[in-house]
Design an enzyme around this catalytic site. Structure first.
Site, mmCIF file in Angstrom:
data_model
loop_
_atom_site.group_PDB
_atom_site.id
_atom_site.type_symbol
_atom_site.label_atom_id
_atom_site.label_comp_id
_atom_site.label_asym_id
_atom_site.label_seq_id
_atom_site.Cartn_x
_atom_site.Cartn_y
_atom_site.Cartn_z
ATOM 1 N N MET A 78 17.135 48.649 32.116
ATOM 2 C CA MET A 78 16.088 49.101 33.026
ATOM 3 C C MET A 78 15.702 50.562 32.774
ATOM 4 S SD MET A 78 17.372 47.303 36.567
ATOM 5 C CE MET A 78 15.891 47.758 37.484
ATOM 6 N N ASP A 237 18.058 43.975 33.815
ATOM 7 C CA ASP A 237 19.336 43.363 33.433
ATOM 8 C C ASP A 237 20.203 43.005 34.632
ATOM 9 O OD1 ASP A 237 19.856 46.041 34.034
ATOM 10 O OD2 ASP A 237 20.780 46.490 32.097
#
Length: 489
Positions: A78, A237
């Site tokens: 991210m 994720d």
């Protein structure tokens, strides 16, 4: 049918092939470089992500009927900033989630714009790893690059763009940019104005399980795929890992011990921690979640065991640890600064409590315990909000350590459900692809079918009591050392 899940991580891309029943057919990993051009900086070349992913897909599908591949989706690291120019060329290396260069920009956002305004616009405040401060850093430090920006995207979204030609993102990953109105699942015009960008520079938003496009004809031919392989938006994720561990719906918990460490709590309802110590994000199941994130988890233990001790034999180092709850040595795992709950990029790793009789085993134990103590800091914030967590799933490389699982159970006093597989984001990505292709009606149904628990680690009351006392000592260390961190930067 078959589904590909792509976990675009910090050190490698993991590709997973799953059939419609959730059976894992194959897994392939491909590494790529990570660059630290200055202390506290962390960058990667997006071209490496794409080239290794394509190589990995070819290897993943080498021995299967490629015509059966129906869909692809993602879990991705991210917060990373990927910027493209008008020719769709990458302007500069991606600035990653664990990059700490944006101290000035975060102070500007939090102090001058104001935490209350930021939280009102996005449900979050500025953290050094978030994307918006990185945009401001480029604006302040690389003005020529800033002027060239035509597209702003996250790491996995760059990969999706290369696969499909569609400029897209999902609301879970976008939540970590500090550019999204999380409650209403749309871009914040106010934040775009603050950063000096336009909404048109940002991708179209989708739910994680929605189809955004198909693999381009040229690439499908190169990979040997059919003409209509669907690509779903995917997720950050941690949200993808939550899907892959069945942490969907309301009041479920997942702890991830990977390069970073997270505690993830799913919720049907939108809510914000009034101190903004936890992140309030959209979830990949269409709902919301709260998340605490520490920047160094398994990576901190890897640093200690491999770089300092000088071995890769983790099992031997762990098997000597027997006196849980009695260790007098503590470790602050803030090797890349820290995010939740301290929000301090200047925090540093510290061993404290050593005496002349301290052993290597004591230090090994402290390195492991420090990560779980750090995660408990976020766990305590969640409890202060009235959230009652009695059990958790676990994923990431740390989930393979029986000792770490035992520490989680007893340091946090919760049951730890161990899964049949801990493939986390890659499995979650494949499940999102299956939902997009109609294999399952929704994410909750996919998780109910696919995710299986093989055993549960229960807390031991005697150990819980010992660790309760040790945690009280641990949590006093950071406040005492913060003034030291301030003068060391």
């Amino acid at each position: 049918m078959l589904y590909i899940g792509i976990d675009l991580g910090t050190s490698a891309v993991k590709l997973l092939l799953m059939d419609g029943d959730g059976k894992i057919i194959n897994i392939v990993s491909k590494e790529y470089p990570l660059y630290f051009p200055k202390p506290g900086w962390s960058e990667q070349n997006p071209i490496d992500w794409y080239s290794q992913s394509i190589t990995g897909i070819k290897e993943l599908l080498a021995d299967v009927d490629k015509s059966q591949v129906a869909g692809i989706s993602f879990g991705g690291q991210m917060h990373g900033l990927v910027i493209l120019d008008e020719a769709d060329e990458v302007i500069r290396p991606a600035i990653l989630w664990n990059d700490g260069r944006t101290t000035v920009e975060c102070e500007y956002l939090n102090e001058e714009i104001g935490r209350d305004k930021l939280s009102g616009y996005t449900a979050n405040i500025a953290f050094a790893g978030f994307t918006a401060p990185k945009i401001l850093w480029v604006k302040n430090n690389e003005p020529e690059n800033f002027k060239r920006i035509r597209k702003i995207m996250l790491p996995k979204d760059y990969l999706a763009y290369r696969l499909t030609g569609v400029f897209s993102s999902d609301v879970s990953d976008a939540s970590g940019m500090l550019l999204l109105d999380v409650e209403n699942r749309k871009w914040s015009q106010e934040m775009c104005d603050i950063c000096g960008i336009t909404v048109e520079m940002l991708p179209k938003l989708y739910e994680s399980y929605e189809m955004t496009g198909c693999v381009s004809a040229a690439l499908a031919a190169e990979l040997g795929l059919g003409p209509d392989v669907k690509v779903a938006a995917g997720a950050g994720d941690n949200a993808a890992a939550a899907v892959g561990t069945g942490t969907v719906g309301d009041g479920m918990c997942n702890i991830s011990i990977g390069t970073s460490g997270t505690i993830f709590i799913s919720s049907r309802n939108f809510g914000v921690d009034k101190f903004n110590a936890l992140h309030a994000f959209a979830h990949a199941d269409g709902n919301y979640h709260l998340m605490g994130c520490m920047l160094s988890a398994a990576s901190a233990n890897k640093w200690w065991i491999e770089d300092i001790i000088g071995t890769t034999d983790y099992y031997t180092e762990e098997k000597e640890i027997n006196d849980l709850g009695d260790n007098r040595v503590f470790f602050l795992p803030y090797l890349m600064g820290e995010r939740s709950p301290h929000n301090n990029p200047d925090a540093r790793g510290v061993f404290i409590g050593m005496t002349m009789d301290t052993t290597k085993t004591d230090m090994n134990q402290a390195a492991l315990e420090g990560v779980i103590f750090g995660l408990r800091d976020s766990f305590e914030v969640a409890k202060s909000l009235g959230i009652n967590i009695e059990r958790t799933k676990v994923c990431g490389g740390g989930a393979k350590s029986a000792l770490w699982l035992k520490m989680i159970a007893n340091i946090m006093n919760i049951k730890v459900d161990v899964l049949e597989n801990e493939e986390g984001p890659a499995l979650g990505g494949a499940m999102l692809a299956a939902v997009a292709c109609g294999e399952y009606p929704d994410v909750v149904a996919a998780s109910a079918k696919i995710v299986k628990i093989k055993e549960t680690v229960n807390p031991d009351p005697e150990l819980v009591a010992k660790y309760k006392a040790r945690y009280q000592q641990f949590k006093s260390i950071y406040p005492a050392l913060k003034p030291v961190f301030d003068i060391l930067k």
